[in-house]
Design an enzyme around this catalytic site. Structure first.
Site, mmCIF file in Angstrom:
data_model
loop_
_atom_site.group_PDB
_atom_site.id
_atom_site.type_symbol
_atom_site.label_atom_id
_atom_site.label_comp_id
_atom_site.label_asym_id
_atom_site.label_seq_id
_atom_site.Cartn_x
_atom_site.Cartn_y
_atom_site.Cartn_z
ATOM 1 C CB CYS A 127 58.702 65.780 42.428
ATOM 2 S SG CYS A 127 59.325 66.032 40.919
ATOM 3 C CB CYS B 118 60.296 69.721 43.906
ATOM 4 S SG CYS B 118 61.967 70.013 44.078
ATOM 5 C CB CYS C 24 66.636 63.591 45.300
ATOM 6 S SG CYS C 24 67.066 64.068 46.824
ATOM 7 C CB CYS D 20 65.470 67.360 37.160
ATOM 8 S SG CYS D 20 64.344 68.914 37.857
ATOM 9 C CB CYS D 21 67.121 65.135 41.388
ATOM 10 S SG CYS D 21 65.664 64.952 41.760
#
Ligand code: SF4
Length: 248
Positions: free
Chosen positions: A210, A207, A235, A123-124
């Protein structure tokens, strides 16, 4: 140092030359050497707004960019608007590639990052790492608000790094030696706008899904990816060769 002669030896020499130097001296060198090929990353944490304020006092105007992951807190967008207003800045905003986000979310679900370290890194990679690559196209050096004491993964950082992940350009961390207390003293002294989440227990803001507030005695990065071990709390934006096997 010529922008075309950045290597491990020249970066080590820079770190020796600027040992103990203030943020202003580092920024003046960066502007004199790399402008107009100097970019400044801004995610609107307290370090980043301090850095923008120092730049404004030097009347230095590198290209400023912001990575909008699509999962940020509303307060972060409000702060961006306030900062743009205060300093009259143009900020280049980079979004993830929508095809990659759609494929990931459709295959894995909207909150897959909680399920495994690999899915969190995926995702990162989509929302941060790939947009950063585009943000740095054409840059010979970039500025960050990293501080040495922020995390175990940053404890040996100098003001200058060779950024292998982005083609061997120079990464410049003018606030590397600042403590958290110094950073807050600076923004208070200069009435710099900050994210209200900092006052709600968020020393580090990323985010929304997170990031959580930290409790008394917790590490400053404890609220970032709080379900992961400390050595994984990067990240990919600031990965280094030495950390490659853990953070690739
Ligand atoms: S911090 Fe969380 S939501 Fe943001 S890009 Fe990384 S895994 Fe995705």
């Amino acid at each position: 140092m010529s922008p075309t002669h950045i290597n491990e030896a020249s970066v080590a020499a820079l770190n020796r030359a600027f040992q103990g130097a203030g943020a202003e001296a580092i920024l003046e060198y960066a502007m004199a050497t790399f402008h107009p090929h100097l970019a400044c990353a801004c995610s609107f944490g307290v370090e980043d707004v301090a850095l923008l304020d120092v730049l404004s006092r030097l009347d230095a105007q590198p290209r400023i960019f912001f990575l909008d992951t699509g999962r940020l807190h509303p307060e972060t967008y409000d702060l961006m608007a306030a900062v743009k207003d205060r300093y009259g800045l143009a900020i280049d905003i980079f979004f993830p590639q929508h095809e990659a986000v759609e494929a990931f979310v459709n295959q894995r679900g909207p909150n897959a990052f909680y399920e495994s370290l690999q899915l969190r890194k995926d995702c990162c990679a989509i929302r941060k790492v790939e947009p950063l690559r585009r943000a740095l196209v054409g840059a010979k050096a970039w500025l960050t608000g990293l501080r040495r004491e922020q995390a175990a993964t940053r404890s040996d950082l100098g003001p200058f790094e060779l950024d292998h992940a982005h083609g061997g350009i120079l990464k410049i961390n003018p606030l590397i030696a600042w403590s958290l207390e110094e950073t807050w003293a600076y923004v208070r002294a200069h009435d710099v706008p900050t994210n209200p989440l900092h006052d709600q227990g968020y020393p580090s803001i990323g985010c929304a899904p997170c990031t959580r507030a930290i409790g008394p005695g917790e590490d400053l990065r404890a609220g970032r990816w709080w379900w992961e071990a400390p050595e994984h709390k990067e990240c990919g934006l600031h990965s280094r060769r030495a950390l490659a096997k853990d953070h690739a």
